[in-house]
Design a protein around this motif. Structure first.
Motif, PDB file in Angstrom:
ATOM      1  N   LEU A   1      33.449 -14.747 -12.259  1.00  0.00           N
ATOM      2  CA  LEU A   1      32.452 -15.268 -11.293  1.00  0.00           C
ATOM      3  C   LEU A   1      31.697 -13.839 -10.699  1.00  0.00           C
ATOM      4  O   LEU A   1      32.229 -13.092 -10.308  1.00  0.00           O
ATOM      5  N   THR A   2      30.347 -13.738 -10.848  1.00  0.00           N
ATOM      6  CA  THR A   2      29.649 -12.555 -10.000  1.00  0.00           C
ATOM      7  C   THR A   2      28.709 -13.385  -9.039  1.00  0.00           C
ATOM      8  O   THR A   2      27.770 -14.089  -9.551  1.00  0.00           O
ATOM      9  N   ILE A   3      28.866 -12.754  -7.814  1.00  0.00           N
ATOM     10  CA  ILE A   3      28.082 -13.502  -6.700  1.00  0.00           C
ATOM     11  C   ILE A   3      27.325 -12.485  -5.933  1.00  0.00           C
ATOM     12  O   ILE A   3      27.770 -11.060  -5.653  1.00  0.00           O
ATOM     13  N   GLY A   4      26.179 -12.504  -5.908  1.00  0.00           N
ATOM     14  CA  GLY A   4      24.980 -11.774  -5.193  1.00  0.00           C
ATOM     15  C   GLY A   4      24.364 -10.873  -6.323  1.00  0.00           C
ATOM     16  O   GLY A   4      24.540 -10.941  -7.261  1.00  0.00           O
ATOM     17  N   GLU A   5      23.538  -9.714  -5.589  1.00  0.00           N
ATOM     18  CA  GLU A   5      22.869  -8.939  -6.398  1.00  0.00           C
ATOM     19  C   GLU A   5      22.785  -7.457  -5.817  1.00  0.00           C
ATOM     20  O   GLU A   5      23.102  -7.250  -4.821  1.00  0.00           O
ATOM     21  N   ILE A   6      23.130  -6.512  -6.794  1.00  0.00           N
ATOM     22  CA  ILE A   6      23.238  -5.287  -6.122  1.00  0.00           C
ATOM     23  C   ILE A   6      22.267  -4.862  -5.286  1.00  0.00           C
ATOM     24  O   ILE A   6      22.401  -4.169  -4.488  1.00  0.00           O
ATOM     25  N   ASN A   7      20.935  -5.119  -5.780  1.00  0.00           N
ATOM     26  CA  ASN A   7      19.778  -4.388  -5.147  1.00  0.00           C
ATOM     27  C   ASN A   7      19.362  -5.318  -3.874  1.00  0.00           C
ATOM     28  O   ASN A   7      18.462  -5.260  -3.237  1.00  0.00           O
ATOM     29  N   GLU A   8      20.117  -6.257  -3.769  1.00  0.00           N
ATOM     30  CA  GLU A   8      19.999  -7.465  -2.525  1.00  0.00           C
ATOM     31  C   GLU A   8      21.136  -7.070  -1.505  1.00  0.00           C
ATOM     32  O   GLU A   8      21.465  -8.212  -0.702  1.00  0.00           O
ATOM     33  N   GLY A   9      22.040  -5.935  -1.471  1.00  0.00           N
ATOM     34  CA  GLY A   9      22.766  -5.791  -0.529  1.00  0.00           C
ATOM     35  C   GLY A   9      24.345  -6.196  -0.899  1.00  0.00           C
ATOM     36  O   GLY A   9      25.148  -5.543  -0.192  1.00  0.00           O
ATOM     37  N   GLY A  10      24.408  -6.090  -2.316  1.00  0.00           N
ATOM     38  CA  GLY A  10      25.789  -5.996  -2.593  1.00  0.00           C
ATOM     39  C   GLY A  10      26.136  -7.273  -3.677  1.00  0.00           C
ATOM     40  O   GLY A  10      25.550  -8.270  -3.806  1.00  0.00           O
ATOM     41  N   GLN A  11      27.172  -7.202  -4.404  1.00  0.00           N
ATOM     42  CA  GLN A  11      27.750  -7.811  -5.404  1.00  0.00           C
ATOM     43  C   GLN A  11      29.319  -8.100  -5.545  1.00  0.00           C
ATOM     44  O   GLN A  11      29.786  -7.073  -5.195  1.00  0.00           O
ATOM     45  N   SER A  12      29.767  -9.320  -5.614  1.00  0.00           N
ATOM     46  CA  SER A  12      31.306  -9.282  -5.710  1.00  0.00           C
ATOM     47  C   SER A  12      31.670 -10.010  -7.134  1.00  0.00           C
ATOM     48  O   SER A  12      30.700 -10.876  -7.654  1.00  0.00           O
TER      49      SER A  12
END
Length: 102
Positions: free
Chosen positions: A57-68
């Motif tokens: 699973l990838t959660i979040g967006e790099i360009n919106e503050g981060g990704q896990s």
């Protein structure tokens, strides 16, 4: 995915269908969690031991503050991980009401 309110009550569309394959069920669950929390969630199937499908699973967006990224394992573990992500996101939203999902 939407939550619909009608004369019968509240429900999700499309409704969950137990005849779907595991990957479709997980994509539905990820869409539900994303809808309810405002998180961006991507499902990544890949080969696992014995030829069984495992999921990441990838959660979040790099360009919106981060990704896990998480490697969560086979279907039941991925389903549980999505449940825990939802619970955690809802707890954060309750603790920080100004960060509610739009």
């Amino acid at each position: 995915m939407t939550r619909v309110e009608d004369a019968i009550g509240r429900h999700i569309e499309p409704a969950f269908d137990s005849s779907w394959d595991e990957q479709t069920k997980l994509r539905w669950k990820a869409a539900l969690v994303a809808h309810d929390t405002g998180l961006t969630i991507r499902l990544h199937p890949h080969g696992g031991p014995g030829g069984h499908i495992h999921y990441g699973l990838t959660i979040g967006e790099i360009n919106e503050g981060g990704q896990s990224s998480l490697s969560v394992g086979p279907y039941p573990h991925a389903w549980d991980a999505l449940t825990y992500i939802s619970i955690g996101a809802e707890a954060v939203q309750r603790a920080n009401p100004s960060r509610q999902v739009p």
